[in-house]
Design a protein around this motif. Structure first.
Motif, PDB file in Angstrom:
ATOM      1  N   LEU A   1      46.772  39.200  35.257  1.00 18.28           N
ATOM      2  CA  LEU A   1      45.549  39.862  34.819  1.00 18.28           C
ATOM      3  C   LEU A   1      44.896  40.611  35.978  1.00 18.28           C
ATOM      4  O   LEU A   1      44.380  41.720  35.810  1.00 18.28           O
ATOM      5  N   ALA A   2      44.940  40.021  37.170  1.00 21.54           N
ATOM      6  CA  ALA A   2      44.387  40.704  38.339  1.00 21.54           C
ATOM      7  C   ALA A   2      45.110  42.028  38.576  1.00 21.54           C
ATOM      8  O   ALA A   2      44.487  43.042  38.907  1.00 21.54           O
ATOM      9  N   LEU A   3      46.418  42.033  38.392  1.00 22.83           N
ATOM     10  CA  LEU A   3      47.198  43.264  38.569  1.00 22.83           C
ATOM     11  C   LEU A   3      46.835  44.295  37.505  1.00 22.83           C
ATOM     12  O   LEU A   3      46.674  45.486  37.811  1.00 22.83           O
ATOM     13  N   GLN A   4      46.686  43.851  36.264  1.00 26.36           N
ATOM     14  CA  GLN A   4      46.316  44.773  35.192  1.00 26.36           C
ATOM     15  C   GLN A   4      44.941  45.382  35.445  1.00 26.36           C
ATOM     16  O   GLN A   4      44.736  46.589  35.278  1.00 26.36           O
ATOM     17  N   ALA A   5      43.996  44.548  35.826  1.00 30.23           N
ATOM     18  CA  ALA A   5      42.638  45.047  36.066  1.00 30.23           C
ATOM     19  C   ALA A   5      42.610  45.982  37.268  1.00 30.23           C
ATOM     20  O   ALA A   5      41.887  46.991  37.271  1.00 30.23           O
ATOM     21  N   ALA A   6      43.390  45.659  38.304  1.00 29.04           N
ATOM     22  CA  ALA A   6      43.463  46.544  39.463  1.00 29.04           C
ATOM     23  C   ALA A   6      44.008  47.907  39.058  1.00 29.04           C
ATOM     24  O   ALA A   6      43.579  48.945  39.571  1.00 29.04           O
ATOM     25  N   SER A   7      44.963  47.907  38.120  1.00 28.79           N
ATOM     26  CA  SER A   7      45.499  49.166  37.613  1.00 28.79           C
ATOM     27  C   SER A   7      44.424  49.978  36.903  1.00 28.79           C
ATOM     28  O   SER A   7      44.303  51.191  37.108  1.00 28.79           O
ATOM     29  N   ARG A   8      43.612  49.307  36.092  1.00 28.02           N
ATOM     30  CA  ARG A   8      42.536  50.011  35.389  1.00 28.02           C
ATOM     31  C   ARG A   8      41.519  50.581  36.369  1.00 28.02           C
ATOM     32  O   ARG A   8      40.897  51.611  36.123  1.00 28.02           O
ATOM     33  N   ALA A   9      41.320  49.893  37.481  1.00 26.29           N
ATOM     34  CA  ALA A   9      40.384  50.375  38.501  1.00 26.29           C
ATOM     35  C   ALA A   9      41.044  51.365  39.453  1.00 26.29           C
ATOM     36  O   ALA A   9      40.362  51.986  40.265  1.00 26.29           O
ATOM     37  N   ASP A  10      42.365  51.496  39.355  1.00 26.07           N
ATOM     38  CA  ASP A  10      43.146  52.305  40.292  1.00 26.07           C
ATOM     39  C   ASP A  10      42.859  51.868  41.728  1.00 26.07           C
ATOM     40  O   ASP A  10      42.676  52.683  42.627  1.00 26.07           O
ATOM     41  N   ASP A  11      42.831  50.540  41.932  1.00 23.89           N
ATOM     42  CA  ASP A  11      42.563  49.958  43.239  1.00 23.89           C
ATOM     43  C   ASP A  11      43.872  49.406  43.792  1.00 23.89           C
ATOM     44  O   ASP A  11      44.302  48.298  43.451  1.00 23.89           O
ATOM     45  N   ALA A  12      44.516  50.195  44.648  1.00 23.90           N
ATOM     46  CA  ALA A  12      45.835  49.825  45.150  1.00 23.90           C
ATOM     47  C   ALA A  12      45.799  48.559  46.001  1.00 23.90           C
ATOM     48  O   ALA A  12      46.761  47.783  46.015  1.00 23.90           O
ATOM     49  N   LEU A  13      44.699  48.336  46.720  1.00 28.51           N
ATOM     50  CA  LEU A  13      44.634  47.161  47.593  1.00 28.51           C
ATOM     51  C   LEU A  13      44.537  45.868  46.792  1.00 28.51           C
ATOM     52  O   LEU A  13      45.173  44.865  47.133  1.00 28.51           O
ATOM     53  N   LEU A  14      43.759  45.877  45.721  1.00 29.32           N
ATOM     54  CA  LEU A  14      43.729  44.693  44.861  1.00 29.32           C
ATOM     55  C   LEU A  14      45.086  44.486  44.201  1.00 29.32           C
ATOM     56  O   LEU A  14      45.529  43.350  44.017  1.00 29.32           O
TER      57      LEU A  14
END
Length: 408
Positions: A183-196
């Motif tokens: 889920l953290a990876l999916q949410a990071a994708s939605r935020a376009d946050d490569a570091l997360l």
């Protein structure tokens, strides 16, 4: 000026610090402040606006920016009554089924609070709150309008990452940690946050590496390769690269490639030597890593390599560098120091160190540390008849430790 910022440089620094406190990674400069203080200031970018609101504790519409200069079709937040927004003013004009933008900031503030509580609140209680918070945010992500949705997604990613850390390291429940990291990876994708995204992928490498299943070695390595690609995309700080080196070293230690692990740890130390927090700050959520914790990684690898004296020196340095609140990590270090004592065939010292670890675990449970304690106790079997070892067993096998060990 009333807040004590006497120059544009002071204000820029304060805004950057305010942004970090709510999980944003921005770079406001004197030039940025100059544009905002002009006669016709441009509407700030979304992350800048959130930082301004956090610093001044009032909506962006009260800070002198003209809504007519705002880019895009999204209308500004309604003017607050007096010096504070009301619940009604936040909701006025919102589309049906949509939530106010302020929910995203509230979620990020909660994520920061949970991150701070990690060091003191019992893991089993905190895990339930954090996991539910992440799920709530994900369920309502599409109801957050405009640019605030990205902030909300980052809050969900950070919170779910924390949930996974609690589940994997504190409670030893990898079956729960796996969906949390996903889920953290999916949410990071939605935020376009490569570091997360990099952080989530690196954490996904732990489970296959710790499983003892040789068929999962490539799974761990692939996750780390992907994590490094995302870290590069996100222009990761030297500190974050050092953390990825340390994670990979842990994986290689578990797999049995000690030489490769030591090479990675040496590179991590070089990265830390180059790290400049002012020039290239790390994300605020990377609070689980430091030079002292890097030394802890290295000490454990040195023990696996059979280098007792070097490990003892490294781990003592770790203890000196850990903050007082790092009770969990300190318990791990005591267990590793006990392992070094066993390598030196000093059972009395090993028992002393294990006793110190158990004292800390009585204050703050940490399943990873208890695993280390039990592993070292197994290496003491040839000294089972010693009074000091029997005393250790009295401390190890209590109601508290037995119930906690089997509850997780």
């Amino acid at each position: 000026m009333s807040l004590g910022y006497r120059s544009q440089e002071d204000l820029a620094k304060a805004l950057n610090e305010a942004a970090r406190s709510i999980g944003l990674r921005i770079s406001v400069t004197k030039k940025t402040i100059g544009r905002w203080e002009s006669d016709a200031p441009p509407w700030p970018q979304a992350d800048h606006a959130q930082a301004l609101e956090a610093l001044f504790n009032r909506p962006i519409t009260e800070l002198g920016f003209s809504s007519s200069r705002r880019s895009g079709s999204e209308s500004p937040r309604p003017q607050a009554i007096g010096s504070r927004e009301t619940w009604a003013s936040r909701h006025a004009g919102a589309a049906p089924g949509m939530l106010p933008q302020s929910v995203a900031s509230d979620f990020m503030a909660s994520a920061a609070a949970y991150r701070h509580m990690y060091w003191s609140v019992p893991a089993d209680r905190l895990q339930r709150l954090v996991a539910e918070h992440a799920a709530l945010g994900w369920d309502h992500l599409d109801q957050i309008p405009g640019a605030a949705r990205s902030l909300m997604a980052r809050a969900v990613a950070e919170t779910s990452l924390l949930a996974g850390r609690l589940e994997f390291f504190d409670l030893q429940q990898p079956e729960l940690a796996k969906p949390s990291f996903a889920l953290a990876l999916q949410a990071a994708s939605r935020a376009d946050d490569a570091l997360l995204g990099a952080a989530a992928l690196a954490h996904m490498a732990f489970a296959p590496a710790f499983s003892g299943d040789t068929d999962r070695i490539e799974e761990a390595r692939e996750n780390l390769r992907a994590a490094r690609i995302f870290a590069d995309r996100g222009d990761a700080s030297a500190e974050m690269i050092a953390w990825l080196d340390a994670v990979e070293a842990e994986v290689e230690t578990r797999i049995g490639d000690i030489d490769r692990a030591l090479e990675l740890l040496e590179h991590a130390e070089q990265m830390y030597a180059e790290h400049d927090e002012d020039e290239a700050p790390s994300p605020v959520w990377l609070d689980w890593f430091s030079p002292a914790r890097l030394a802890g990684f290295k000490g454990n690898t040195q023990i696996t390599a059979g280098r007792a004296a070097a490990a003892r020196e490294t781990l003592e340095r770790t203890l000196e560098g850990l903050p007082a609140e790092a009770i969990k990590q300190r318990a791990v270090v005591y267990a590793d120091l006990a392992a070094a004592a066993v390598l030196d065939r000093d059972p009395e010292q090993a028992c002393e160190r294990l006793g110190e670890a158990l004292d800390l675990l009585g204050q703050h449970w940490y399943a990873t540390a208890m695993d280390r304690v039990k592993a070292v106790r197994q290496t003491l079997r040839e000294w089972d008849s010693l009074p000091r070892v029997r005393e250790l067993d009295e401390k190890l096998y209590t109601w508290h430790t037995m119930i906690r060990s089997r509850a997780v």
